[in-house]
Scaffold this active site. Structure first.
Site, PDB file in Angstrom:
ATOM      1  CG  HIS A  26      -1.890   1.154   1.238  1.00  0.00           C
ATOM      2  ND1 HIS A  26      -2.862   1.293   2.208  1.00  0.00           N
ATOM      3  CD2 HIS A  26      -2.041   2.223   0.417  1.00  0.00           C
ATOM      4  CE1 HIS A  26      -3.550   2.403   1.983  1.00  0.00           C
ATOM      5  NE2 HIS A  26      -3.056   2.978   0.896  1.00  0.00           N
ATOM      6  CG  HIS A  28      -1.084   6.086  -3.043  1.00  0.00           C
ATOM      7  ND1 HIS A  28      -2.257   6.040  -3.761  1.00  0.00           N
ATOM      8  CD2 HIS A  28      -1.383   5.626  -1.797  1.00  0.00           C
ATOM      9  CE1 HIS A  28      -3.231   5.577  -2.979  1.00  0.00           C
ATOM     10  NE2 HIS A  28      -2.714   5.319  -1.783  1.00  0.00           N
ATOM     11  CG  HIS A 227      -7.423   3.372  -1.000  1.00  0.00           C
ATOM     12  ND1 HIS A 227      -6.742   2.659  -1.946  1.00  0.00           N
ATOM     13  CD2 HIS A 227      -6.512   4.197  -0.410  1.00  0.00           C
ATOM     14  CE1 HIS A 227      -5.465   3.043  -1.938  1.00  0.00           C
ATOM     15  NE2 HIS A 227      -5.294   3.967  -1.013  1.00  0.00           N
ATOM     16  CD  GLU A 230      -7.750   6.985   4.327  1.00  0.00           C
ATOM     17  OE1 GLU A 230      -6.714   7.644   4.539  1.00  0.00           O
ATOM     18  OE2 GLU A 230      -8.223   6.802   3.187  1.00  0.00           O
ATOM     19  CG  ASP A 308      -1.492   6.157   2.326  1.00  0.00           C
ATOM     20  OD1 ASP A 308      -1.705   5.909   1.127  1.00  0.00           O
ATOM     21  OD2 ASP A 308      -2.327   6.717   3.048  1.00  0.00           O
ATOM     22  CG  ASP A 309       0.205   9.205  -0.174  1.00  0.00           C
ATOM     23  OD1 ASP A 309       0.365   9.097  -1.403  1.00  0.00           O
ATOM     24  OD2 ASP A 309      -0.886   9.016   0.398  1.00  0.00           O
TER      25      ASP A 309
END
Length: 366
Positions: A26, A28, A227, A230, A308-309
């Site tokens: 996971h 991006h 996704h 969340e 994630d990011d």
């Protein structure tokens, strides 16, 4: 597996984490631009930065851990204050700097290099073409450019990468079906899965809207990851499983609020790609100690630990694993479990999974 030794039970540091062969499932591509990437791309394209360069990645602290300042249109906002929607606008700005095939390939290569530096052997990287505004109508060309960068990285011995093509929640059913039909027809290199991302809370439930697109993806042999759970509650996870046939859930942390859903995840072996720092930075939970990661593990859910990011969140995978170990009392034995689950949950091919499992067992048995 042998009983953990005293050394294995010692404090987990970043070096110990890097040494574990693992996958990340996971993460991006839109959230993996370093400040150097942005400065280089802006200079190449003659684009002025939206404010002082340092404010793009101005990191303040929140309970002792990194929290980014999201900069859009020259105005800096704390990520918790700006929320997920503001964060996504920042990603749009970053991606608008990528204008040529070579720039796209360079972004892909840099991603694989950074993953390798964290001890990641394989990544399922999420790519949402709606963020890459200058490539609209040329999405397949963009994917091919990324694949070229990943090919070069693999030839150089770096992390292997598969692409999860992500729809945006705000897209229409027709747009989603057209995108998946193009994927099914062209079969772009390295595209291994279909995904959905975007702000659940703002857009609302989208499972029914994307049902046909995900059914087409499954028929074309693509994996499915969604996704969900969340910024909204467990209902999004239910929709992902029942309407979209999700094999894996990105985030999914709000599933802890529904015991029946937890049982479903455990019974079907559906993994959650959890990202604690992202959840805290974007205000889903107030701090690390409030995060349900240990509760999900105790319930028997197959949880992986991801970034994630990572770039705008000011982190890397080894850092987040080390923080999780400190916050929740995990030892190296637990970290090996995260590594093992990451390999199992990935969309790597069977041969690579076998090799990575063997490498991990050899590493932890030393």
């Amino acid at each position: 597996m042998p009983h953990p030794t005293a050394a294995a039970l010692a404090r987990v540091d970043e070096d110990a984490v890097r040494a574990l062969p693992k996958a990340e499932v996971h993460v991006h591509l839109e959230g993996a631009f370093s400040l150097l990437d942005l400065l280089r791309l802006a200079k190449q394209n003659g684009v002025a930065l939206p404010g002082p360069a340092l404010t793009i990645f101005d990191v303040s602290t929140h309970d002792g851990f990194a929290r980014p300042e999201v900069t859009t249109g020259g105005v800096a906002h704390g990520a918790g204050a700006a929320g997920l929607s503001g964060f996504l606008r920042f990603l749009d700005w970053q991606c608008s700097l990528v204008r040529t095939r070579q720039q796209a390939a360079d972004v892909a290569y840099a991603f694989a290099a950074r993953q390798t530096g964290s001890g990641v052997r394989y990544s399922d990287v999420i790519v949402n073409p709606t963020h890459w505004s200058l490539w609209r109508g040329r999405e397949l060309e963009l994917l091919d450019a990324f694949a070229g960068g990943f090919d070069e990285a693999e030839q150089d011995g770096l992390c292997r990468v598969g692409i999860a093509y992500s729809l945006l929640r705000g897209q229409s059913a027709a747009e989603a079906e057209d995108a998946v039909a193009a994927l099914a027809s062209a079969r772009p290199r390295r595209v291994v899965a279909l995904s959905i991302d975007g702000d659940e809370k703002t857009v609302g439930r989208t499972g029914e809207k994307f049902h046909d697109a995900f059914r087409t993806a499954a028929a074309a042999g693509l994996h499915r990851t969604v996704h969900a759970g969340e910024s909204s509650g467990p209902e999004g996870v239910w929709d992902a499983i029942e309407m979209l046939g999700a094999e894996r859930i990105d985030h999914g942390v709000r599933a802890i609020e529904d015991p029946a859903l937890i049982r479903r995840l455990v019974d079907e072996g559906i993994s959650l790609g959890v990202c604690p720092r992202s959840n805290v930075s974007l205000g889903i939970y107030p701090d690390w100690r409030s995060h349900p990661l240990p509760l999900l593990l105790d319930a028997g859910v197959a949880v992986t630990l991801n970034t994630d990011d990572p770039a705008p969140l000011g982190t890397a995978l080894e850092r987040d694993w080390a923080v999780a170990a400190e916050q929740f009392g995990f030892d190296l034995h637990d970290m090996a479990g995260f590594a093992r689950r990451s390999i199992d949950a990935s969309f790597a091919d069977d041969d690579l999974k076998r090799d990575l499992r063997a490498e991990l067992e050899e590493t932890i048995g030393r």
